[in-house]
Design a protein around this motif. Sequence first.
Motif, PDB file in Angstrom:
ATOM      1  N   ASN A  11      -9.102  18.450   4.472  1.00 14.54           N
ATOM      2  CA  ASN A  11      -8.722  19.806   4.852  1.00 14.54           C
ATOM      3  C   ASN A  11      -9.950  20.641   5.224  1.00 14.54           C
ATOM      4  O   ASN A  11      -9.923  21.409   6.181  1.00 14.54           O
ATOM      5  N   ARG A  12     -11.045  20.520   4.459  1.00 15.78           N
ATOM      6  CA  ARG A  12     -12.279  21.258   4.766  1.00 15.78           C
ATOM      7  C   ARG A  12     -12.848  20.818   6.121  1.00 15.78           C
ATOM      8  O   ARG A  12     -13.294  21.640   6.910  1.00 15.78           O
ATOM      9  N   THR A  13     -12.843  19.525   6.364  1.00 13.03           N
ATOM     10  CA  THR A  13     -13.351  18.999   7.626  1.00 13.03           C
ATOM     11  C   THR A  13     -12.511  19.517   8.790  1.00 13.03           C
ATOM     12  O   THR A  13     -13.046  19.955   9.816  1.00 13.03           O
ATOM     13  N   THR A  14     -11.209  19.503   8.630  1.00 13.68           N
ATOM     14  CA  THR A  14     -10.307  20.003   9.686  1.00 13.68           C
ATOM     15  C   THR A  14     -10.520  21.488   9.905  1.00 13.68           C
ATOM     16  O   THR A  14     -10.571  21.954  11.049  1.00 13.68           O
ATOM     17  N   LEU A  15     -10.689  22.260   8.824  1.00 12.16           N
ATOM     18  CA  LEU A  15     -10.934  23.696   8.934  1.00 12.16           C
ATOM     19  C   LEU A  15     -12.232  23.959   9.687  1.00 12.16           C
ATOM     20  O   LEU A  15     -12.286  24.823  10.562  1.00 12.16           O
ATOM     21  N   MET A  16     -13.292  23.218   9.372  1.00 17.73           N
ATOM     22  CA  MET A  16     -14.576  23.409  10.047  1.00 17.73           C
ATOM     23  C   MET A  16     -14.445  23.084  11.548  1.00 17.73           C
ATOM     24  O   MET A  16     -14.997  23.791  12.387  1.00 17.73           O
ATOM     25  N   LYS A  17     -13.718  22.014  11.869  1.00 11.55           N
ATOM     26  CA  LYS A  17     -13.511  21.665  13.281  1.00 11.55           C
ATOM     27  C   LYS A  17     -12.747  22.771  14.004  1.00 11.55           C
ATOM     28  O   LYS A  17     -13.088  23.126  15.140  1.00 11.55           O
ATOM     29  N   LEU A  18     -11.725  23.336  13.369  1.00 10.73           N
ATOM     30  CA  LEU A  18     -10.939  24.408  13.974  1.00 10.73           C
ATOM     31  C   LEU A  18     -11.781  25.672  14.168  1.00 10.73           C
ATOM     32  O   LEU A  18     -11.658  26.359  15.187  1.00 10.73           O
ATOM     33  N   VAL A  19     -12.663  25.996  13.196  1.00  7.69           N
ATOM     34  CA  VAL A  19     -13.545  27.161  13.324  1.00  7.69           C
ATOM     35  C   VAL A  19     -14.504  26.951  14.487  1.00  7.69           C
ATOM     36  O   VAL A  19     -14.726  27.857  15.305  1.00  7.69           O
ATOM     37  N   VAL A  20     -15.078  25.757  14.612  1.00  7.89           N
ATOM     38  CA  VAL A  20     -15.993  25.463  15.715  1.00  7.89           C
ATOM     39  C   VAL A  20     -15.259  25.581  17.053  1.00  7.89           C
ATOM     40  O   VAL A  20     -15.770  26.180  18.013  1.00  7.89           O
ATOM     41  N   VAL A  21     -14.038  25.034  17.146  1.00  5.66           N
ATOM     42  CA  VAL A  21     -13.258  25.120  18.382  1.00  5.66           C
ATOM     43  C   VAL A  21     -12.959  26.581  18.715  1.00  5.66           C
ATOM     44  O   VAL A  21     -13.088  27.006  19.879  1.00  5.66           O
ATOM     45  N   ALA A  22     -12.604  27.401  17.727  1.00  9.24           N
ATOM     46  CA  ALA A  22     -12.304  28.818  17.962  1.00  9.24           C
ATOM     47  C   ALA A  22     -13.548  29.557  18.454  1.00  9.24           C
ATOM     48  O   ALA A  22     -13.474  30.368  19.383  1.00  9.24           O
ATOM     49  N   VAL A  23     -14.718  29.298  17.859  1.00  4.26           N
ATOM     50  CA  VAL A  23     -15.961  29.951  18.277  1.00  4.26           C
ATOM     51  C   VAL A  23     -16.314  29.541  19.703  1.00  4.26           C
ATOM     52  O   VAL A  23     -16.700  30.377  20.529  1.00  4.26           O
TER      53      VAL A  23
END
Length: 192
Positions: A11-23
């Motif tokens: 879940n943390r890895t997926t959250l970090m990927k989603l934050v990077v994609v949003a930025v």
Amino acid sequence: MSASKRLLQLNRTTLMKLVVVAVVMFGFGYALVPVYRQICEVLGINVLTQGEFVEAPKNTQIDKSRKIVVELDGNAQGPWRFRPVQRSIEVHPGELTTVTYEVVNTQARAVKAQAIPSYAPQVVAPHFKKVECFCFQEQTLAANEARQMPVVFFIDPALPREVKNITLSYTFFEIGGAVQTASAKAATATVK
């Protein structure tokens, strides 16, 4: 490693990927406006001239070496007064010119009308180019309505040189009889 810890790590890895994609998406959207302006400027399309003075284009087709007097005339065939606002104007061939005709419906009812132009001498007809004219469409005048109607035209520079005077005449005539208003139509329909 237990299943709950593995799920938490995933879940943390997926959250970090989603934050990077949003930025990255925000950065792309933010950079898109200046990039779009640069592309448009290079290609010469959709150029916004903020604060810059742009000189109006000049018509190089105007023949300044000669003047033609255009006399204006108006004839009424119906319940109105119809006349040009000015009787004559001097123009150069190729010069875009606007003249105005005035019509006043003297009846207490609405009328439909059409204007038909004529030119003198007849050799002028193919050289007299109207860009905008009230004669292009039927006019509906309300009871006692007064209206100013423009004619935008130019005279083709290919007009024979011996022509120095042109008469532009309009005959304004009623078509189709009286025009019924919506309330009059409804009243007529209820009577029947």
